[in-house]
Structure formats: C-alpha cells, structure tokens
Design a protein around this motif. Structure first.
Motif, mmCIF file in Angstrom:
data_model
loop_
_atom_site.group_PDB
_atom_site.id
_atom_site.type_symbol
_atom_site.label_atom_id
_atom_site.label_comp_id
_atom_site.label_asym_id
_atom_site.label_seq_id
_atom_site.Cartn_x
_atom_site.Cartn_y
_atom_site.Cartn_z
ATOM 1 N N MET A 105 21.891 7.075 8.916
ATOM 2 C CA MET A 105 23.100 7.152 8.089
ATOM 3 C C MET A 105 23.578 5.747 7.779
ATOM 4 O O MET A 105 23.541 4.868 8.633
ATOM 5 N N ASN A 106 24.046 5.543 6.583
ATOM 6 C CA ASN A 106 24.502 4.226 6.159
ATOM 7 C C ASN A 106 26.017 4.090 6.190
ATOM 8 O O ASN A 106 26.572 3.155 5.631
ATOM 9 N N LEU A 107 26.709 5.009 6.853
ATOM 10 C CA LEU A 107 28.164 4.976 6.972
ATOM 11 C C LEU A 107 28.535 4.897 8.442
ATOM 12 O O LEU A 107 28.172 5.763 9.233
ATOM 13 N N PHE A 108 29.253 3.848 8.790
ATOM 14 C CA PHE A 108 29.683 3.621 10.166
ATOM 15 C C PHE A 108 31.203 3.578 10.168
ATOM 16 O O PHE A 108 31.800 2.652 9.612
ATOM 17 N N VAL A 109 31.836 4.593 10.783
ATOM 18 C CA VAL A 109 33.289 4.695 10.802
ATOM 19 C C VAL A 109 33.772 4.501 12.228
ATOM 20 O O VAL A 109 33.271 5.153 13.159
ATOM 21 N N GLU A 110 34.740 3.622 12.389
ATOM 22 C CA GLU A 110 35.345 3.357 13.691
ATOM 23 C C GLU A 110 35.850 4.673 14.288
ATOM 24 O O GLU A 110 36.497 5.470 13.595
ATOM 25 N N PRO A 111 35.555 4.930 15.560
ATOM 26 C CA PRO A 111 36.033 6.167 16.197
ATOM 27 C C PRO A 111 37.553 6.285 16.101
ATOM 28 O O PRO A 111 38.277 5.316 16.319
ATOM 29 N N GLY A 112 38.009 7.470 15.720
ATOM 30 C CA GLY A 112 39.436 7.736 15.620
ATOM 31 C C GLY A 112 40.105 7.188 14.358
ATOM 32 O O GLY A 112 41.321 7.284 14.218
ATOM 33 N N HIS A 113 39.322 6.635 13.448
ATOM 34 C CA HIS A 113 39.901 6.082 12.224
ATOM 35 C C HIS A 113 40.564 7.208 11.427
ATOM 36 O O HIS A 113 39.995 8.288 11.292
ATOM 37 N N PRO A 114 41.776 6.976 10.881
ATOM 38 C CA PRO A 114 42.479 8.051 10.165
ATOM 39 C C PRO A 114 41.758 8.557 8.911
ATOM 40 O O PRO A 114 41.994 9.685 8.479
ATOM 41 N N ASP A 115 40.870 7.771 8.331
ATOM 42 C CA ASP A 115 40.140 8.204 7.136
ATOM 43 C C ASP A 115 38.782 8.817 7.461
ATOM 44 O O ASP A 115 38.011 9.148 6.554
ATOM 45 N N ALA A 116 38.481 9.002 8.742
ATOM 46 C CA ALA A 116 37.148 9.446 9.158
ATOM 47 C C ALA A 116 36.684 10.714 8.458
ATOM 48 O O ALA A 116 35.517 10.847 8.126
ATOM 49 N N GLY A 117 37.559 11.644 8.192
ATOM 50 C CA GLY A 117 37.159 12.907 7.584
ATOM 51 C C GLY A 117 37.285 12.948 6.073
ATOM 52 O O GLY A 117 37.068 14.006 5.473
ATOM 53 N N ALA A 118 37.599 11.844 5.450
ATOM 54 C CA ALA A 118 37.789 11.830 3.993
ATOM 55 C C ALA A 118 36.472 12.158 3.287
ATOM 56 O O ALA A 118 35.469 11.475 3.503
ATOM 57 N N PRO A 119 36.453 13.183 2.449
ATOM 58 C CA PRO A 119 35.211 13.587 1.794
ATOM 59 C C PRO A 119 34.606 12.512 0.890
ATOM 60 O O PRO A 119 33.402 12.499 0.652
ATOM 61 N N LEU A 120 35.427 11.609 0.389
ATOM 62 C CA LEU A 120 34.939 10.571 -0.510
ATOM 63 C C LEU A 120 34.130 9.492 0.215
ATOM 64 O O LEU A 120 33.276 8.846 -0.390
ATOM 65 N N LEU A 121 34.367 9.306 1.512
ATOM 66 C CA LEU A 121 33.630 8.272 2.254
ATOM 67 C C LEU A 121 32.117 8.449 2.172
ATOM 68 O O LEU A 121 31.415 7.514 1.786
ATOM 69 N N PRO A 122 31.572 9.607 2.548
ATOM 70 C CA PRO A 122 30.108 9.733 2.487
ATOM 71 C C PRO A 122 29.555 9.691 1.069
ATOM 72 O O PRO A 122 28.439 9.215 0.853
ATOM 73 N N VAL A 123 30.327 10.141 0.091
ATOM 74 C CA VAL A 123 29.869 10.102 -1.303
ATOM 75 C C VAL A 123 29.700 8.655 -1.747
ATOM 76 O O VAL A 123 28.665 8.267 -2.295
ATOM 77 N N MET A 124 30.727 7.830 -1.489
ATOM 78 C CA MET A 124 30.635 6.417 -1.870
ATOM 79 C C MET A 124 29.592 5.692 -1.033
ATOM 80 O O MET A 124 28.887 4.818 -1.550
ATOM 81 N N ALA A 125 29.474 6.050 0.230
ATOM 82 C CA ALA A 125 28.473 5.412 1.086
ATOM 83 C C ALA A 125 27.058 5.681 0.562
ATOM 84 O O ALA A 125 26.220 4.781 0.550
#
Length: 137
Positions: A1-21
C-alpha cells in the motif's frame, strides 16, 4: 500500500485519502499523513516508507488535497511541486508569477473545502495567501 496514515489520525477513515493515494502512486509517490508534519512533495529519502521515487507528506486531508492539486496542475511530481521559493515575494507585474499565485490560490481554495468543521478556514486561507507574498512596484 502506498498510503501511510499515522495511527489515530482524525482523517484516517476519509474515503478521499486512498483515492488520492492511488492517483499519486500512479505518478510515482507514496503518501504519508501525520498530524503536525510538513506539507510537501519531495524526493524519497532512505528512511521513507515504500519504494516510490517521491513522497507526498501532509498533516491531514485538506493539506493532501492541496498537494494533490499542485501535482495535477504540474502534470508531474517534483520537490515542492517545482516552485522556486526565491521568487517570493511574487511580482504581480510578471505574467508567470501571477500564474503561480493563481495556481496557489486554486490549491488553497480546494483544500479549504475539506477543512474540518469548526476550524478557522478563513485564517488558514489567509496564511496560504500571505506565504506567497506579492509586490506591484
């Protein structure tokens, strides 16, 4: 996976993150989301996750939207999207520098649309504009 999100980050579940990643991965980048981190596009360093040639680092979704818009405008990835910070303050009498300011404003407007509810979007947008500086004489 090319998306690394800090644990507990408030945007972790944002659907746009994986799309842009995924889109940035197709351009050759890993995406790192970490609160309080820099917001930039840069060449990969040895300690970065993944193996793609570039890393897009963002403190959250609004910042990722901003960096993504720069990459789309440029049509490529480059350190700090190829912006020459030595041009600041921008001279608005020079067409190329006016274009740079318009591009920055467009990225800032897009990212404001994804700012957290209750946040001070006006102050954030003002900061983005002031970073660019400008002169007309």
């Amino acid at each position: 996976m090319n998306l690394f999100v800090e644990p507990g980050h408030p945007d972790a579940g944002a659907p746009l993150l994986p799309v842009m990643a995924r889109a940035l991965a197709a351009m050759g980048a890993e995406v790192v989301i970490a609160a309080g981190d820099d917001n930039l596009i840069r060449a990969r360093r040895a300690d970065d996750p993944g193996d793609r040639p570039f890393v897009v680092v963002a403190a959250g979704l609004p910042n990722l939207v901003h960096e993504f818009a720069h990459a789309i405008q440029a049509g490529r990835l480059a350190d700090d999207h190829g912006f020459d910070y030595g041009l600041i303050p921008l001279d608005l009498r020079v067409g190329e520098q006016r274009a740079l300011l318009w591009e920055e404003l467009a990225c800032s407007v897009l990212s404001c649309a994804y700012a957290p509810a209750g946040g001070d979007v006006d102050a954030w947008f003002k900061e983005q504009v002031e970073i660019q500086g400008s002169s007309t004489g």
